[in-house]
Write a protein that holds these residues in place. Sequence first.
Motif, PDB file in Angstrom:
ATOM      1  N   UNK A 171      27.107  50.004  35.858  1.00 30.68           N
ATOM      2  CA  UNK A 171      26.123  49.410  36.756  1.00 30.68           C
ATOM      3  C   UNK A 171      26.251  49.999  38.152  1.00 30.68           C
ATOM      4  N   UNK A 172      25.110  50.275  38.755  1.00 30.07           N
ATOM      5  CA  UNK A 172      25.119  50.833  40.106  1.00 30.07           C
ATOM      6  C   UNK A 172      25.488  49.777  41.144  1.00 30.07           C
ATOM      7  N   UNK A 173      25.167  48.518  40.851  1.00 32.31           N
ATOM      8  CA  UNK A 173      25.421  47.451  41.820  1.00 32.31           C
ATOM      9  C   UNK A 173      26.161  46.299  41.153  1.00 32.31           C
ATOM     10  N   UNK A 174      27.292  45.923  41.754  1.00 34.08           N
ATOM     11  CA  UNK A 174      28.076  44.786  41.288  1.00 34.08           C
ATOM     12  C   UNK A 174      28.359  43.879  42.475  1.00 34.08           C
ATOM     13  N   UNK A 175      28.360  42.594  42.227  1.00 32.53           N
ATOM     14  CA  UNK A 175      28.711  41.632  43.269  1.00 32.53           C
ATOM     15  C   UNK A 175      29.619  40.582  42.627  1.00 32.53           C
ATOM     16  N   UNK A 176      30.917  40.701  42.859  1.00 36.38           N
ATOM     17  CA  UNK A 176      31.903  39.812  42.251  1.00 36.38           C
ATOM     18  C   UNK A 176      32.444  38.884  43.327  1.00 36.38           C
ATOM     19  N   UNK A 177      32.226  37.589  43.153  1.00 43.62           N
ATOM     20  CA  UNK A 177      32.690  36.575  44.095  1.00 43.62           C
ATOM     21  C   UNK A 177      33.879  35.858  43.474  1.00 43.62           C
ATOM     22  N   UNK A 178      35.065  36.114  44.019  1.00 39.24           N
ATOM     23  CA  UNK A 178      36.304  35.538  43.499  1.00 39.24           C
ATOM     24  C   UNK A 178      36.752  34.410  44.423  1.00 39.24           C
ATOM     25  N   UNK A 179      36.997  33.238  43.850  1.00 37.71           N
ATOM     26  CA  UNK A 179      37.226  32.036  44.658  1.00 37.71           C
ATOM     27  C   UNK A 179      38.515  31.348  44.228  1.00 37.71           C
ATOM     28  N   UNK A 180      39.296  30.917  45.216  1.00 35.42           N
ATOM     29  CA  UNK A 180      40.491  30.114  44.949  1.00 35.42           C
ATOM     30  C   UNK A 180      40.733  29.221  46.160  1.00 35.42           C
ATOM     31  N   UNK A 181      41.469  28.135  45.952  1.00 34.96           N
ATOM     32  CA  UNK A 181      41.782  27.239  47.065  1.00 34.96           C
ATOM     33  C   UNK A 181      43.063  27.656  47.781  1.00 34.96           C
ATOM     34  N   UNK A 182      43.891  28.458  47.115  1.00 34.98           N
ATOM     35  CA  UNK A 182      45.204  28.811  47.658  1.00 34.98           C
ATOM     36  C   UNK A 182      45.142  30.072  48.516  1.00 34.98           C
ATOM     37  N   UNK A 183      45.499  29.984  49.797  1.00 39.09           N
ATOM     38  CA  UNK A 183      45.535  31.205  50.617  1.00 39.09           C
ATOM     39  C   UNK A 183      46.609  32.176  50.156  1.00 39.09           C
TER      40      UNK A 183
END
Length: 246
Positions: free
Chosen positions: A42-54
């Motif tokens: 894919x030419x375009x990817x948008x991965x949003x990775x989320x966690x509560x722990x810094x």
Amino acid sequence: MALDRAEKFKSSDQARPVRVIDLCTGTGCISLLLHALLAPHFHQLEITAIDISPIALALAQRNLIHNLQLGHLAPSATTDIGLHRADVLGHGSDKSIPSVDSLLQAKLSTTSPDQDTVCDLLISNPPYISQTEFRNGTTSRSVRRFEPKLALVPPPSGSREEDCRPEDVFYHRILAVALKFKAKITVLECGDILQANRVVALHRRLVSGQSVQFRAEVWPSQERDLAMNGFHATDGSRGVIIHRLP
């Protein structure tokens, strides 16, 4: 399995990126692996990775840089993968941490205001061990010693959620997020076959009465897949895969 799903994503509007949400990302290994697998296609990817722990997010950032230096990730990973702090359960005492809903609403509404589906893949390996199992020896000693409890056991406050057991509370919230942001495919790791079946049943209750149709399955469940992939017939983790049907 991610590559098998690629053809489904290719039918999407190629003017926008393929959007992936990774909840409870921890060390970021799922997001990094998905980028390595999907970036060539894919030419375009948008991965949003989320966690509560810094602490976990800092480690995920280190892992991202380390894998870039080793050449395991394409250079675009630095911009394709976004690491964010947010609260999946959304009812923590620290008001400075945004809820997942508010973070995703702000992020996705600005990039896809006219898209019917704003998330192609939502994936998560959330905390799924009960407080009792963590204490009574069911959870192995090595896991209890070397894995942070935050990553394994939902907080007691999560038990206020309806229609689920305390150890399933993250699935309740994640399924609700997947529905809200119209995920085409939702993939969840569960602790065992019993929990996986509860998650499928929970999803059916959540979508009851909706006009949109879904297909939910536990993987692996077929005898052939169990044998080929080294899974015990009853023990061990399972995946729940939910398809939003067109």
